[in-house]
Design a protein around this motif. Sequence first.
Motif, short mmCIF file in Angstrom:
data_model
loop_
_atom_site.label_atom_id
_atom_site.label_comp_id
_atom_site.label_asym_id
_atom_site.label_seq_id
_atom_site.Cartn_x
_atom_site.Cartn_y
_atom_site.Cartn_z
N ALA A 244 0.82 -1.21 0.00
CA ALA A 244 0.00 0.00 0.00
C ALA A 244 0.86 1.26 0.00
N PHE A 245 2.02 1.18 0.62
CA PHE A 245 2.88 2.36 0.69
C PHE A 245 3.44 2.73 -0.68
N ILE A 246 3.88 1.75 -1.45
CA ILE A 246 4.36 2.04 -2.80
C ILE A 246 3.24 2.65 -3.64
N ASP A 247 2.04 2.11 -3.52
CA ASP A 247 0.90 2.69 -4.23
C ASP A 247 0.66 4.13 -3.78
N ALA A 248 0.78 4.35 -2.48
CA ALA A 248 0.51 5.69 -1.94
C ALA A 248 1.53 6.72 -2.40
N LEU A 249 2.79 6.31 -2.55
CA LEU A 249 3.79 7.23 -3.07
C LEU A 249 3.40 7.77 -4.43
N SER A 250 2.76 6.92 -5.22
CA SER A 250 2.30 7.33 -6.55
C SER A 250 1.00 8.12 -6.49
#
Length: 264
Positions: A244-250
């Motif tokens: 979820a964090f990688i998605d959130a960075l985007s």
Amino acid sequence: MTDTLPPPAAALTRMRAACPLVHCITNYVAMNVAANAVLAAGASPAMVHAAEESGDVAGIAGALTINIGTLSPHWLAGMVAAAEGANAAGTPWVLDPVAHFVSPWRREATARLVALKPAIIRGNASEIIALAGAEAAGQGADSGDDVAAAEAPARALAAETGAVVAVTGVRDFVTDGTRAARVTGGHELMPRVTALGCALTAVTGAYAAQEAPFDAALAALCHYAAAGERAGHGADHPGSFAVAFIDALSAVGGDDLDGRAEAA
């Protein structure tokens, strides 16, 4: 956000428009995470560490980041060559002095890199306290000190080295020795996912390619804080949080970044 601090939303827009090449020398544990974080944030990573080419790559990149987590003689040679290449080309670079206090050799390597004048030094509270010459309670790569205890050492380190110093933890702190800011956000699961701190150093490089060092560090901290907060809404455990964090960075935008920092 106060009027005295640069708006991170504008920095985010410029970074994503430029999609800078970020030369990342990081550790074995963090390589994949850091590369994905840079891509998700909006930039382009190059994971190059060999001394035979690292100086050349640093010279054409928008920024260089150096993380000493899994240090070895060959990697140190690549780091020094990259820093020298960056300096020769006027490329800004970021140093992450991971657990620099755990052995004499690691301390000596860190001192050698600091002498090459990074634009930004990013670490946890214990790493920054120890790098400033004070007594720290860190254990390996984990901090044993609060960020608040590192604020005065961070200011002193910035004044001594000329680098912007960013201290990360529950509430982040960044200073250039004169200006300073605190950043709120993130999530309690972030320390339970390996390499997120190392990846932050790489993302800081993405901003440093366009922005002045203080502005870059502040924007990167706000970006990370916003992403951590967003990721925490849909994740209950470290594994799901990491994705979820990688998605959130985007996914985060400028409105998510502004309002997270206050002058200190």
